[in-house]
Motif scaffolding. Structure first.
Motif, PDB file in Angstrom:
ATOM      1  N   SER A 155       0.534  -1.298   0.220  1.00  0.00           N
ATOM      2  CA  SER A 155      -0.093   0.551   0.093  1.00  0.00           C
ATOM      3  C   SER A 155       0.895   1.717   0.606  1.00  0.00           C
ATOM      4  N   GLN A 156       0.224   2.241  -0.638  1.00  0.00           N
ATOM      5  CA  GLN A 156       1.143   3.591  -0.603  1.00  0.00           C
ATOM      6  C   GLN A 156       0.731   5.108   0.731  1.00  0.00           C
ATOM      7  N   ASN A 157      -0.159   4.339   1.234  1.00  0.00           N
ATOM      8  CA  ASN A 157      -0.770   4.618   2.746  1.00  0.00           C
ATOM      9  C   ASN A 157      -0.002   4.746   3.604  1.00  0.00           C
ATOM     10  N   PHE A 158       0.956   5.528   3.573  1.00  0.00           N
ATOM     11  CA  PHE A 158       2.300   5.655   5.039  1.00  0.00           C
ATOM     12  C   PHE A 158       1.765   5.451   6.406  1.00  0.00           C
ATOM     13  N   LEU A 159       0.059   5.832   6.685  1.00  0.00           N
ATOM     14  CA  LEU A 159      -0.378   6.275   7.590  1.00  0.00           C
ATOM     15  C   LEU A 159      -0.914   4.646   8.422  1.00  0.00           C
ATOM     16  N   LEU A 160      -0.787   3.236   7.787  1.00  0.00           N
ATOM     17  CA  LEU A 160      -1.735   2.539   8.052  1.00  0.00           C
ATOM     18  C   LEU A 160       0.343   1.623   8.302  1.00  0.00           C
ATOM     19  N   PRO A 161      -0.412   1.144  10.088  1.00  0.00           N
ATOM     20  CA  PRO A 161       0.619   0.921  10.750  1.00  0.00           C
ATOM     21  C   PRO A 161       1.037  -0.743  10.348  1.00  0.00           C
ATOM     22  N   ARG A 162       1.935  -0.964  10.318  1.00  0.00           N
ATOM     23  CA  ARG A 162       2.309  -2.895  10.409  1.00  0.00           C
ATOM     24  C   ARG A 162       1.841  -3.249  11.477  1.00  0.00           C
ATOM     25  N   PHE A 163       2.009  -4.626  11.480  1.00  0.00           N
ATOM     26  CA  PHE A 163       0.944  -5.410  13.026  1.00  0.00           C
ATOM     27  C   PHE A 163       1.605  -5.030  13.718  1.00  0.00           C
ATOM     28  N   THR A 164       3.266  -5.488  13.327  1.00  0.00           N
ATOM     29  CA  THR A 164       4.084  -5.554  14.193  1.00  0.00           C
ATOM     30  C   THR A 164       4.677  -3.990  15.281  1.00  0.00           C
ATOM     31  N   ASP A 165       3.878  -2.713  14.416  1.00  0.00           N
ATOM     32  CA  ASP A 165       4.160  -1.581  15.051  1.00  0.00           C
ATOM     33  C   ASP A 165       3.107  -1.725  15.627  1.00  0.00           C
TER      34      ASP A 165
ATOM     35  N   LEU B  21     -15.503   8.387  21.891  1.00  0.00           N
ATOM     36  CA  LEU B  21     -15.647   9.593  20.482  1.00  0.00           C
ATOM     37  C   LEU B  21     -16.110  10.724  19.927  1.00  0.00           C
ATOM     38  N   ILE B  22     -17.629  10.797  20.100  1.00  0.00           N
ATOM     39  CA  ILE B  22     -18.213  11.667  19.753  1.00  0.00           C
ATOM     40  C   ILE B  22     -18.081  13.610  20.045  1.00  0.00           C
ATOM     41  N   LEU B  23     -18.566  12.863  21.402  1.00  0.00           N
ATOM     42  CA  LEU B  23     -18.941  14.062  21.998  1.00  0.00           C
ATOM     43  C   LEU B  23     -17.957  14.482  23.951  1.00  0.00           C
ATOM     44  N   VAL B  24     -17.945  13.456  24.517  1.00  0.00           N
ATOM     45  CA  VAL B  24     -17.288  13.192  25.962  1.00  0.00           C
ATOM     46  C   VAL B  24     -15.763  12.259  25.902  1.00  0.00           C
ATOM     47  N   ALA B  25     -14.736  13.409  25.620  1.00  0.00           N
ATOM     48  CA  ALA B  25     -13.728  13.245  25.167  1.00  0.00           C
ATOM     49  C   ALA B  25     -12.911  12.928  26.430  1.00  0.00           C
ATOM     50  N   SER B  26     -12.951  11.418  26.995  1.00  0.00           N
ATOM     51  CA  SER B  26     -12.492  10.794  28.485  1.00  0.00           C
ATOM     52  C   SER B  26     -12.270   9.606  28.035  1.00  0.00           C
ATOM     53  N   GLY B  27     -11.537   8.652  28.840  1.00  0.00           N
ATOM     54  CA  GLY B  27     -11.216   7.718  29.241  1.00  0.00           C
ATOM     55  C   GLY B  27     -10.733   7.117  27.358  1.00  0.00           C
ATOM     56  N   LEU B  28     -10.309   5.842  26.697  1.00  0.00           N
ATOM     57  CA  LEU B  28     -10.659   5.219  25.823  1.00  0.00           C
ATOM     58  C   LEU B  28     -10.467   6.163  24.176  1.00  0.00           C
ATOM     59  N   GLY B  29     -11.569   6.125  24.523  1.00  0.00           N
ATOM     60  CA  GLY B  29     -12.219   7.097  23.215  1.00  0.00           C
ATOM     61  C   GLY B  29     -11.107   8.623  23.235  1.00  0.00           C
ATOM     62  N   ARG B  30     -10.694   9.253  24.463  1.00  0.00           N
ATOM     63  CA  ARG B  30     -10.047  10.759  24.482  1.00  0.00           C
ATOM     64  C   ARG B  30      -8.455   9.967  24.006  1.00  0.00           C
ATOM     65  N   LEU B  31      -8.002   9.143  24.553  1.00  0.00           N
ATOM     66  CA  LEU B  31      -6.922   8.240  24.027  1.00  0.00           C
ATOM     67  C   LEU B  31      -6.548   8.434  22.501  1.00  0.00           C
ATOM     68  N   LEU B  32      -7.590   7.651  22.274  1.00  0.00           N
ATOM     69  CA  LEU B  32      -8.204   7.676  19.994  1.00  0.00           C
ATOM     70  C   LEU B  32      -7.573   8.660  19.568  1.00  0.00           C
ATOM     71  N   LEU B  33      -8.833   9.805  20.357  1.00  0.00           N
ATOM     72  CA  LEU B  33      -8.096  10.709  19.544  1.00  0.00           C
ATOM     73  C   LEU B  33      -6.703  12.251  20.055  1.00  0.00           C
TER      74      LEU B  33
ATOM     75  N   ASP C  89      -0.186   3.816  14.793  1.00  0.00           N
ATOM     76  CA  ASP C  89       0.414   2.438  15.639  1.00  0.00           C
ATOM     77  C   ASP C  89      -0.667   2.003  16.534  1.00  0.00           C
ATOM     78  N   LEU C  90      -0.455   3.809  17.841  1.00  0.00           N
ATOM     79  CA  LEU C  90      -0.933   3.788  19.172  1.00  0.00           C
ATOM     80  C   LEU C  90      -2.451   3.353  18.979  1.00  0.00           C
ATOM     81  N   VAL C  91      -2.715   3.952  17.571  1.00  0.00           N
ATOM     82  CA  VAL C  91      -4.618   3.948  17.718  1.00  0.00           C
ATOM     83  C   VAL C  91      -4.768   2.893  17.676  1.00  0.00           C
TER      84      VAL C  91
END
Length: 256
Positions: A30-40, A198-210, A219-221
């Protein structure tokens, strides 16, 4: 028995290896540099688990809403499903509301819930309940309706009271369907937990993802999503083990 367990785990491992191989092949071509390898992603998961204290704090915050919301869904959903399955008048009362919750997308309701309940844990718990409650209710009702009427009539002919019918026939007969609804509800509860964060309350795991998404740390996402999946699988496995322990009397009609 031991041979079958080894075979099952061998097949699971083979599927996992094939999936990882396809993932690595797709990323390498793939040419998508944002897509991480599984090892990453695996390396990122290791960092989250052992070197990122914020991950455990976020997991604790998210699980508060998950556990409370799922517990409320079980406490409300199972009794209502039992009553709707046993009494037709209750089924007629609940049917339009259950149908509305089944067909209506929950995501558009999240802003309304936030306006009504604020940005605290109450709103997150309520969203989790909306995601999980209806599936537990519907499956419980189906389980009660699946109990053979002849068993109830036979019990009545021998003088069984309504309470005895509930304890000896209705609830045990509906138990497999109840656990099926709880497993589906648990999966939906995890979805609701992450979605509202993810949508409204930026807390917990959703906040980390954002946060990781904003920093382009793909890779962390992926690692955070993988951690959520692992937790959900562990919870489902625990519930399945509990189901097998409680419903040991149920016949196993599966083959292979």
């Amino acid at each position: 028995m031991k041979k079958r367990i080894l075979l099952d785990w061998g097949l699971r491992l083979a599927v996992f290896i094939v999936a990882v191989g396809l993932w690595e092949f797709f990323v390498s071509t793939s040419q998508n540099f944002l897509l991480p390898r599984f090892t990453d992603v695996a390396s990122g998961l290791f960092r989250l688990l052992f070197f990122e204290a914020r991950f455990w704090e976020a997991l604790y915050i998210s699980n508060q809403a998950l556990i409370l919301g799922f517990a409320i869904s079980v406490v409300l959903g199972i009794p209502l499903g039992l009553l709707a399955g046993r009494f037709r008048w209750m089924d007629r009362v609940l049917n339009p509301y259950v149908g509305a919750l089944l067909t209506m997308p929950v995501a558009p309701l999240i802003p309304i819930v936030i306006i009504a309940l604020g940005l605290g844990i109450a709103a997150r718990v309520f969203i989790v309940v909306l995601f999980a409650f209806v599936f537990i209710t519907v499956n419980t009702r189906a389980g009660v309706r699946g109990v053979e009427a002849s068993l109830i009539e036979m019990a009545k002919s021998f003088g069984a009271s309504e309470g005895q019918i509930w304890r000896r026939i209705v609830i045990p007969g509906a138990m497999p369907a109840i656990f099926a609804g709880m497993r589906i509800g648990l999966g939906r509860a995890v979805t609701g937990m992450v979605m509202v964060e993810l949508i409204l309350v930026a807390s917990g795991l959703g906040r980390l993802l954002l946060e990781f998404s904003g920093r382009m740390q793909s890779d962390l996402v992926f690692a955070t999503v993988l951690a959520v999946i692992i937790e959900a699988l562990a919870l489902l496995a625990g519930m399945q083990a509990l189901e097998k322990r409680i419903t040991r009397w149920a016949p196993d009609i599966s083959i292979g």
